[in-house]
Scaffold this motif. Structure first.
Motif, PDB file in Angstrom:
ATOM      1  N   SER A  87      62.359  81.298 -12.592  1.00 33.83           N
ATOM      2  CA  SER A  87      62.334  82.087 -13.828  1.00 33.83           C
ATOM      3  C   SER A  87      61.298  81.609 -14.834  1.00 33.83           C
ATOM      4  O   SER A  87      61.066  82.280 -15.847  1.00 33.83           O
ATOM      5  CB  SER A  87      63.715  82.067 -14.489  1.00 33.83           C
ATOM      6  OG  SER A  87      63.963  80.820 -15.121  1.00 33.83           O
ATOM      7  N   GLN A  88      60.662  80.482 -14.576  1.00 30.28           N
ATOM      8  CA  GLN A  88      59.693  79.950 -15.530  1.00 30.28           C
ATOM      9  C   GLN A  88      58.371  80.707 -15.527  1.00 30.28           C
ATOM     10  O   GLN A  88      57.559  80.558 -16.442  1.00 30.28           O
ATOM     11  CB  GLN A  88      59.435  78.461 -15.246  1.00 30.28           C
ATOM     12  CG  GLN A  88      60.692  77.597 -15.267  1.00 30.28           C
ATOM     13  CD  GLN A  88      61.516  77.788 -16.525  1.00 30.28           C
ATOM     14  OE1 GLN A  88      61.011  77.613 -17.637  1.00 30.28           O
ATOM     15  NE2 GLN A  88      62.788  78.134 -16.353  1.00 30.28           N
ATOM     16  N   PRO A  90      55.665  83.449 -16.226  1.00 31.83           N
ATOM     17  CA  PRO A  90      55.569  84.267 -17.449  1.00 31.83           C
ATOM     18  C   PRO A  90      56.053  85.709 -17.303  1.00 31.83           C
ATOM     19  O   PRO A  90      56.630  86.262 -18.239  1.00 31.83           O
ATOM     20  CB  PRO A  90      54.079  84.224 -17.787  1.00 31.83           C
ATOM     21  CG  PRO A  90      53.585  82.961 -17.162  1.00 31.83           C
ATOM     22  CD  PRO A  90      54.391  82.775 -15.914  1.00 31.83           C
ATOM     23  N   LYS A  91      55.811  86.337 -16.168  1.00 26.65           N
ATOM     24  CA  LYS A  91      56.183  87.743 -16.021  1.00 26.65           C
ATOM     25  C   LYS A  91      57.550  87.934 -15.368  1.00 26.65           C
ATOM     26  O   LYS A  91      57.951  89.061 -15.089  1.00 26.65           O
ATOM     27  CB  LYS A  91      55.106  88.499 -15.251  1.00 26.65           C
ATOM     28  CG  LYS A  91      53.881  88.814 -16.112  1.00 26.65           C
ATOM     29  CD  LYS A  91      53.085  89.958 -15.516  1.00 26.65           C
ATOM     30  CE  LYS A  91      52.352  90.734 -16.586  1.00 26.65           C
ATOM     31  NZ  LYS A  91      51.658  91.916 -16.013  1.00 26.65           N
ATOM     32  N   VAL A  93      61.254  88.360 -15.738  1.00 25.95           N
ATOM     33  CA  VAL A  93      61.986  88.806 -16.935  1.00 25.95           C
ATOM     34  C   VAL A  93      63.486  88.965 -16.742  1.00 25.95           C
ATOM     35  O   VAL A  93      64.197  89.289 -17.697  1.00 25.95           O
ATOM     36  CB  VAL A  93      61.396  90.127 -17.482  1.00 25.95           C
ATOM     37  CG1 VAL A  93      59.947  89.939 -17.919  1.00 25.95           C
ATOM     38  CG2 VAL A  93      61.527  91.264 -16.471  1.00 25.95           C
ATOM     39  N   THR A 126      69.379  80.538 -18.211  1.00 26.22           N
ATOM     40  CA  THR A 126      68.025  80.926 -18.608  1.00 26.22           C
ATOM     41  C   THR A 126      67.986  81.807 -19.845  1.00 26.22           C
ATOM     42  O   THR A 126      66.948  81.899 -20.504  1.00 26.22           O
ATOM     43  CB  THR A 126      67.329  81.690 -17.464  1.00 26.22           C
ATOM     44  OG1 THR A 126      68.069  82.889 -17.180  1.00 26.22           O
ATOM     45  CG2 THR A 126      67.235  80.832 -16.202  1.00 26.22           C
ATOM     46  N   LEU A 128      68.064  84.917 -19.559  1.00 30.73           N
ATOM     47  CA  LEU A 128      67.464  86.167 -19.085  1.00 30.73           C
ATOM     48  C   LEU A 128      68.561  87.134 -18.645  1.00 30.73           C
ATOM     49  O   LEU A 128      69.625  86.717 -18.203  1.00 30.73           O
ATOM     50  CB  LEU A 128      66.517  85.880 -17.910  1.00 30.73           C
ATOM     51  CG  LEU A 128      65.288  85.035 -18.237  1.00 30.73           C
ATOM     52  CD1 LEU A 128      64.493  84.747 -16.965  1.00 30.73           C
ATOM     53  CD2 LEU A 128      64.403  85.742 -19.265  1.00 30.73           C
ATOM     54  N   ARG A 260      61.482  88.851 -23.012  1.00 32.15           N
ATOM     55  CA  ARG A 260      60.234  88.271 -22.499  1.00 32.15           C
ATOM     56  C   ARG A 260      59.198  89.374 -22.256  1.00 32.15           C
ATOM     57  O   ARG A 260      58.013  89.193 -22.541  1.00 32.15           O
ATOM     58  CB  ARG A 260      60.510  87.481 -21.223  1.00 32.15           C
ATOM     59  CG  ARG A 260      59.318  86.669 -20.746  1.00 32.15           C
ATOM     60  CD  ARG A 260      59.650  85.817 -19.533  1.00 32.15           C
ATOM     61  NE  ARG A 260      60.458  84.658 -19.876  1.00 32.15           N
ATOM     62  CZ  ARG A 260      60.863  83.743 -18.983  1.00 32.15           C
ATOM     63  NH1 ARG A 260      60.551  83.883 -17.700  1.00 32.15           N
ATOM     64  NH2 ARG A 260      61.560  82.711 -19.365  1.00 32.15           N
TER      65      ARG A 260
END
Length: 268
Positions: A87-88, A90-91, A93, A126, A128, A260
């Motif tokens: 999950s780190q 950048p894209k 989400v 996370t 997310l 994100r």
């Protein structure tokens, strides 16, 4: 020149073989139809490099990863730590799609439940959103999601929602979102349209789940992100809104659920 409503396809599968060699054209057609952003969903660990590459190569395209409930019996178990590490990017989400499918895959029900709980913990860690697939498993889905919320809060979208009114109410009470797919445009889906029309506008997303579930007038053919406009048109009618108003509302909902993606859009 009239501006098209700016839409988000919150759930599609751009890596699937149905779209092989066409992704650039597919995205171009989506943009021409007013679909400025989309989330391509990865359902198998082996597909992740391709999904990530598609998202990284195209502005406005984001991705999630989870092990689909229909695949858990064939895939190596994913761990919370793996999901958190992945999950780190950048894209990346969201976590999923995960969930329960007792229509096609009841034999793996116990494995599905264990996998769902792992994905819930990853969403909790996370921050997310969780992307949920639910089919013919309303009671257990409500139970597992409720148990997870009691342990720690998390955000969630019930993707391609086509379950019953009770699960819809439970999901909304937990602060979740319901996503409207092409199923909502089918003539025999009045019960589903009734559920959506009773849902607060600020809890609705739209999606294609392409290449599946093409909306009317494309039903029975391959679906693609550009077709989300037809589902959104039906959604606008349910709420007595213009297409532009409904597009703005569902886009704002997407931004709240997927912060994100919203941040990346603002930074672009």
């Amino acid at each position: 020149m009239t501006m098209l409503p700016q839409l988000v396809d919150s759930h599609c599968h751009l890596d699937f073989p149905d779209f092989e060699g066409e992704v650039d054209d597919l995205i171009a057609r989506a943009r021409a139809a007013g679909v400025t952003r989309m989330v391509t969903i990865c359902t198998r660990i082996g597909s992740l490099p391709k999904v990530r590459a598609i998202a990284e190569a195209h502005e406005g395209v984001f991705y999630t990863f989870g092990v689909h409930p229909m695949s858990v019996a064939d895939e190596a178990p994913v761990t919370v730590d793996q999901l958190v590490a992945l999950s780190q990017a950048p894209k990346f989400v969201g976590i999923g799609e995960t969930g329960l499918d007792y229509h096609y895959s009841f034999d793996s029900a116990e494995v599905q439940r264990n996998s769902l709980r792992i994905h819930i913990r990853a969403a909790q860690e996370t921050g997310l959103p969780l992307v949920i697939h639910a089919r013919r498993a309303d009671k257990e889905m409500e139970q597992i999601l409720s148990e997870g919320m009691k342990e720690a809060p998390f955000s969630c979208v019930m993707h391609c929602f086509s379950s019953g009114a009770r699960l819809a109410r439970a999901a909304l009470e937990m602060g979740f979102y319901l996503s409207m797919s092409g199923i909502a445009t089918f003539p025999k889906s009045q019960d589903l349209r009734d559920i959506f029309s009773a849902t607060p506008l600020d809890r609705i997303l739209v999606e294609t789940d392409s290449p599946y579930l093409a909306p009317v007038p494309f039903r029975g053919r391959r679906n693609e992100p550009a077709h989300v406009a037809h589902t959104a048109r039906v959604g606008a009618g349910l709420f007595g809104l213009t297409e532009a108003e409904f597009a703005a509302a569902t886009s704002a909902n997407f931004d709240r659920l997927f912060p994100r993606a919203a941040a990346a859009t603002q930074a672009a």
